[in-house]
Structures are given as C-alpha cells and as structure tokens.
Design an enzyme around this catalytic site. Structure first.
Site, PDB file in Angstrom:
ATOM      1  N   HIS A  99      -1.171  10.961  -4.325  1.00  0.00           N
ATOM      2  CA  HIS A  99      -1.219  10.213  -3.070  1.00  0.00           C
ATOM      3  C   HIS A  99      -1.750  11.069  -1.929  1.00  0.00           C
ATOM      4  CE1 HIS A  99       1.497   6.524  -4.006  1.00  0.00           C
ATOM      5  NE2 HIS A  99       0.828   6.917  -5.078  1.00  0.00           N
ATOM      6  N   ASN A 120       4.110   4.708   0.012  1.00  0.00           N
ATOM      7  CA  ASN A 120       4.752   6.024  -0.084  1.00  0.00           C
ATOM      8  C   ASN A 120       6.242   6.032   0.239  1.00  0.00           C
ATOM      9  OD1 ASN A 120       2.355   7.216  -0.838  1.00  0.00           O
ATOM     10  ND2 ASN A 120       1.830   7.937   1.211  1.00  0.00           N
ATOM     11  N   HIS A 171       1.178   8.137 -15.704  1.00  0.00           N
ATOM     12  CA  HIS A 171       2.243   7.130 -15.760  1.00  0.00           C
ATOM     13  C   HIS A 171       3.210   7.381 -16.915  1.00  0.00           C
ATOM     14  CE1 HIS A 171      -0.061   3.826 -13.294  1.00  0.00           C
ATOM     15  NE2 HIS A 171       0.349   4.849 -12.563  1.00  0.00           N
ATOM     16  N   THR A 172       2.899   8.354 -17.747  1.00  0.00           N
ATOM     17  CA  THR A 172       3.834   8.701 -18.825  1.00  0.00           C
ATOM     18  C   THR A 172       5.155   9.218 -18.247  1.00  0.00           C
ATOM     19  OG1 THR A 172       4.129   9.956 -20.863  1.00  0.00           O
ATOM     20  CG2 THR A 172       2.984  11.070 -19.094  1.00  0.00           C
ATOM     21  N   ARG A 221       3.044  12.292  -8.510  1.00  0.00           N
ATOM     22  CA  ARG A 221       2.641  11.137  -7.701  1.00  0.00           C
ATOM     23  C   ARG A 221       2.341  11.559  -6.257  1.00  0.00           C
ATOM     24  NH1 ARG A 221       6.210   6.637  -5.532  1.00  0.00           N
ATOM     25  NH2 ARG A 221       4.793   4.911  -5.080  1.00  0.00           N
ATOM     26  N   VAL A 242      -5.873  10.223   0.034  1.00  0.00           N
ATOM     27  CA  VAL A 242      -5.947   9.901   1.464  1.00  0.00           C
ATOM     28  C   VAL A 242      -6.329  11.183   2.213  1.00  0.00           C
ATOM     29  CG1 VAL A 242      -4.711   9.045   3.496  1.00  0.00           C
ATOM     30  CG2 VAL A 242      -4.192   8.107   1.227  1.00  0.00           C
TER      31      VAL A 242
END
Length: 317
Positions: A63, A91, A188-189, A59, A67
């Site tokens: 993220h 975050n 997302h697993t 993640r 950005v």
C-alpha cells in the site's frame, strides 16, 4: 557548439543525479551495517507475539508503494489539517505500525539519521515473508522518506472487486506487468479479510444470481455462514487461504478450485496469460517463490518523491 556543451553538462548532471538516487542492495554496508539484522530481529519478536504481523507488514509495504511510490508515506500520522494515507478507507485495517516504530528507534540509536523509514518497511516486509517460510531476496535500499500523505489518494489502490482490466491498468501505471500482478497476488497466501471485502460475492451478486457463479458452491455456502446478512460478530471474516500463517503456493491452488476469496483473485482466471501463470504457480512453489521475489524487488523500486530521513516514522522532520 554552445548547445552541445549544454547537452553534455545536462547528461553529466542527469547521470550524477541518477547515481545519487539509485537503489543498492549494499547501501548501508558502511553507514549502518547492522540495520538489516536489527530489523529482522524486531520482526521475528513481533511475530512470536502476534501471528498476523507478517500479513500486515507485507500489505503495508504494498500500500505504501502503490501510492506516491515507496516513500514511507503510509506510515505518517494524520494531523489537524490533513488526513493521511493510513486513515484512507482501504488502509483503516492496516496494523502493526509499531513494528516499524520499534525498528526505527533501535536503528536511530545505532545510526542516527541514516536509515529511512521507507527502507525499514521494505526490509520488514521481506523478513515477514522469509520468516513465514517464503523466499528471501536482496532488498534494494536507499529510499528517502516522503513528506506528503493524503488519505484520498488511497483510492488509487486496486480493490478486491477489481476486474482484470482494472488490475492490469493499475499495475501498468506503476511499471509492473501482468506477470508481476499474478506473482504479487500470491501475497494473499498470508492474511485475513473482513466480510466487507467479499460480501458482494455472496449476497445480491447481480440481477440473476444471489451468489457469484464463479465461486465454488460449497465454499460460497461456508462464507455465507461466516458472514450472515445480519452479522453481529465483530471483525467477522475469512482467511485468505488454508495455510494462513505459512507463505506457500496454496493460494493459487484455491484460485484454480474457484475458492479465491476476492473477485480480483477469481478474475486472474479470465485472462489467458494470468490463468496460465496461476496454474504454473499452483504446480510449482519454487517457480512462484522466484517470481514473487523478482516482482517484489521491482515493486519496491517504484520511485517516490522522498526528501528526508525521518527521525520518527509517524511524523515529518
């Protein structure tokens, strides 16, 4: 004639600049050959102490790249005069930054001022997936670390309530396709979500429904128990799929069963192309793994405005 000479010189400079900044899978083979194995061991040790590390690193990398490109800007600490990305609302729940710190320290001892924090994060995210049972891919390397990190820019990140049009636009702006969107959603697993990210689906959904009608009824009822209106349990929430710490294709099977946790998960079924891919990945883990690896290479190659190799990933040089 002068114009032609100018154009030739411009093209040469452009090509040289592109080559200097191009990413390569063997970027550190000569300058820091043990970098990848060092990072892998750090991630492996962290995972043995904390099973939530893989989801956190994956993640974090996502993220970072969404950005300002993949420039390690998500790793920078806030200062008195600036609130950094890691303190932006999406975050706040990011964690395991220490894994990157440990890897950076070890690599700096071996190869000072050679391996960027952005590259360490990209490699750590790959290792987190592989060590959790997922695919392996050759990470392109050669990123530079950015010097700018602004909390308000995290609003650009696609949210858990995004519809398919919003998701498509967000990914498209970064050179990623609908296929990449579905493949990367498979991340997302791994992981866990706090109630705040899906409460809208189980409480006062709209003027006609208390619960999102696209959710499986029994699944929604279970979520309501986990996240009651007057919740007093700290950090209450739900896992993203039924095999929380294993990287597999269970996520897609749940989405098809109307048991995707986020609205953004369920909304993958509202477009014919994305729905077909969800079904394909649910039926073939091999196909998902290949697509995920390809899309991760593509995502991790989103160029940033990095200018340096940070000595400490939390601070600019």
């Amino acid at each position: 004639m002068a114009l032609q000479r100018f154009l030739v010189v411009f093209v040469i400079i452009f090509v040289l600049f592109s080559c200097v900044n191009a990413l390569s899978s063997n970027y550190y083979d000569q300058t820091c050959p043990d970098a990848e194995s060092t990072i892998r061991q750090v991630v492996k040790k962290a995972m043995s102490n904390d099973k939530t590390v893989p989801a956190a690193l994956l993640r974090m990398h996502f993220h970072d790249c969404f950005v300002r490109g993949c420039d390690g800007s998500v790793l920078l600490n806030s200062t008195k005069s600036n609130q950094a990305e890691k303190d932006g609302p999406p975050n706040i729940s990011l964690h395991s930054f220490y894994v990157i710190d440990v890897a950076k320290k070890q690599i700096e001892n071996m190869c000072p001022n050679v391996v960027s924090c952005a590259d360490i994060l990209a490699l750590a995210a790959r290792d987190a997936v592989t060590l959790s049972g997922g695919p392996y891919w050759a990470v392109p390397k050669g990123r530079k670390d950015g010097r700018i990190s602004i909390a308000s820019e995290t609003r650009q990140l696609p949210g858990p309530n995004s519809n398919i049009s919003q998701l498509q636009q967000s990914f498209s702006q970064r050179g990623l396709s609908l296929d990449d969107l579905v493949a990367l959603s498979g991340g997302h697993t791994l992981g866990f979500s706090h109630c705040s990210s899906f409460r809208n689906r189980i409480e006062n959904f709209d003027s006609k429904n208390d619960v999102d009608p696209t959710l499986d009824a029994s699944f929604a009822a279970n979520l309501k128990k986990i996240c009651p209106v007057k919740n007093t349990t700290e950090n209450a929430g739900a896992t993203m799929d039924t095999t929380t710490f294993l990287f597999d294709n269970a996520y897609y099977k749940l989405v098809l069963q109307k048991k995707g946790l986020f609205s953004s998960d369920s909304n993958l079924l509202t477009n014919s192309r994305t729905k077909t891919l969800v079904s394909n990945f649910a039926n073939s883990q091999h196909e998902f793994f290949k697509a995920f690896a390809d899309s991760m290479i593509k995502m991790s190659s989103i160029s940033g405005s990095g200018q340096e190799i940070r000595r400490d990933c939390r601070f600019v040089n």
